[in-house]
Enzyme design. Structure first.
Site, PDB file in Angstrom:
ATOM      1  N   ARG A 181      -7.480   3.778   3.586  1.00 26.80           N
ATOM      2  CA  ARG A 181      -6.947   5.193   3.952  1.00 26.80           C
ATOM      3  C   ARG A 181      -8.161   6.192   4.149  1.00 26.80           C
ATOM      4  O   ARG A 181      -8.015   7.418   3.724  1.00 26.80           O
ATOM      5  CB  ARG A 181      -5.920   5.776   3.140  1.00 26.80           C
ATOM      6  CG  ARG A 181      -4.812   4.787   2.886  1.00 26.80           C
ATOM      7  CD  ARG A 181      -3.918   4.623   4.175  1.00 26.80           C
ATOM      8  NE  ARG A 181      -2.959   3.364   4.043  1.00 26.80           N
ATOM      9  CZ  ARG A 181      -3.120   2.301   4.641  1.00 26.80           C
ATOM     10  NH1 ARG A 181      -4.169   1.817   5.225  1.00 26.80           N
ATOM     11  NH2 ARG A 181      -2.099   1.374   4.610  1.00 26.80           N
ATOM     12  N   SER A 231       5.462   6.825   4.289  1.00 26.80           N
ATOM     13  CA  SER A 231       5.313   6.609   2.843  1.00 26.80           C
ATOM     14  C   SER A 231       4.878   7.923   1.929  1.00 26.80           C
ATOM     15  O   SER A 231       3.957   8.472   2.419  1.00 26.80           O
ATOM     16  CB  SER A 231       4.550   5.519   2.502  1.00 26.80           C
ATOM     17  OG  SER A 231       4.299   5.156   1.229  1.00 26.80           O
ATOM     18  N   GLU A 301       0.436  10.666  -0.713  1.00 28.50           N
ATOM     19  CA  GLU A 301      -0.223  10.359   0.636  1.00 28.50           C
ATOM     20  C   GLU A 301      -0.026  11.391   1.665  1.00 28.50           C
ATOM     21  O   GLU A 301      -1.109  11.307   2.596  1.00 28.50           O
ATOM     22  CB  GLU A 301       0.401   8.663   0.965  1.00 28.50           C
ATOM     23  CG  GLU A 301      -0.511   8.448   2.033  1.00 28.50           C
ATOM     24  CD  GLU A 301      -0.229   6.871   2.453  1.00 28.50           C
ATOM     25  OE1 GLU A 301      -0.061   6.536   3.582  1.00 28.50           O
ATOM     26  OE2 GLU A 301      -0.182   6.038   1.466  1.00 28.50           O
TER      27      GLU A 301
END
Length: 308
Positions: A181, A231, A301
């Site tokens: 990420r 998410s 996130e």
């Protein structure tokens, strides 16, 4: 509003090259995020090409106006007070510059799902994993998005970006600093404009079958029928965020119209008219209860931007 005279001067300078339909005042950002949440941007700007993106960023820099860059707004929560200064959306940068043999060169505003479909139509394999990831190509590179054993770092071979002074830069794969990420753009804050991906010729029927399989998997597990930012939490080392939240008994927990999804506890969804404050309060409550029960700190996130 940000410094009003600066915004007005900036708007006038941008309108010398861009149509008024793509330079708008007080644009509500709930129209530009997948969460359907967010207050107004002082000035909302939509370039469609590298040349326009370079001009826009250079002009904003010259006027000393703060700038925020977004794609389709799929991994962000814009706060209820909105964003001061200029918001540049690359969503309209959607041209397909080039497609030869096994290389695709596509504008960063192109949806990742559409890039996956485009690769299939051209008999190229390697982007099937991306079929269900919400977001633009630029956002996917920025986050090194991935799913089902694939990630952007496996396919991206070159990126063209623009810095905040309007200079165009090129990066080959070895300089993109991809990790989980993460990409170099987290550190250098340049704006991704075009992405070159190298794929492999494959069997169209097999590629389609894999895409359909992943789509079915995602639809069965994720609350795609509700607005969300995907998410909500990063995966904590050694655990799954959704499992921890479910084990803590938090499915269906709500604050206002923000809710922990019944279908997948890792998603906070907007069931109607949730505010950013609702979502933030719910996230904090989930973090607190999961920490109390499991001693694990869940890190969001989703990027939080803007003012309360």
């Amino acid at each position: 509003m940000g410094n009003n005279s600066n915004i007005k001067t900036l708007q006038a300078a941008l309108l010398e090259r861009l149509p008024g339909t793509r330079v708008r005042e007080r644009e509500l950002l709930c129209e530009h995020t997948t969460f359907k949440i967010g207050g107004p941007a002082d000035l909302f700007i939509e370039p469609t090409s590298m040349a326009e993106l370079s001009f826009v960023l250079r002009t904003i820099h010259e006027q000393c106006v703060p700038v925020t860059v977004i794609g389709c707004g799929s991994n962000i929560l814009v706060k209820d007070g909105g964003i001061r200064g200029a918001v540049v959306s690359v969503r309209q940068m959607m041209q397909i510059m080039d497609c030869n043999e096994n290389t695709l060169c596509i504008g960063s505003g192109f949806m990742l799902k559409d890039a996956s479909e485009f690769a299939w139509k051209n008999g190229l394999t390697g982007l099937e994993f991306a079929i269900g990831i919400p977001g633009t190509l630029g956002g996917a590179v920025f986050m090194n998005a991935g799913a089902y054993d694939g990630e952007m770092s496996n396919v991206v071979t070159m990126v063209r970006a623009v810095d905040f002074e309007g200079r165009i830069k090129e990066y080959d794969a070895s300089h993109l600093d991809f990790a989980y990420r993460h990409s170099i753009f987290h550190d250098n804050h340049e704006v991704i404009g075009e992405v070159v991906m190298t794929l492999t010729p494959g069997d169209k029927a097999a590629i389609r079958a894999r895409m359909d399989e992943l789509t079915a998997k995602r639809e069965s597990k994720q609350p795609l029928e509700f607005a969300s930012a995907g998410s909500t939490f990063k995966r904590p080392p050694g655990y799954f965020a959704g499992t921890l939240i479910e084990q803590t008994g938090l499915k269906g927990l709500s604050v206002g119209d923000a809710q922990v999804s019944h279908k997948h506890a890792g998603f906070v969804i907007n069931t109607g008219r949730a505010t950013a404050k609702d979502v933030l309060n719910l996230i904090q409550e989930v973090q607190r209860r999961v920490y109390d029960e499991h001693g694990v700190h869940l890190e969001p996130e989703v990027r939080m931007i803007g003012e309360d």
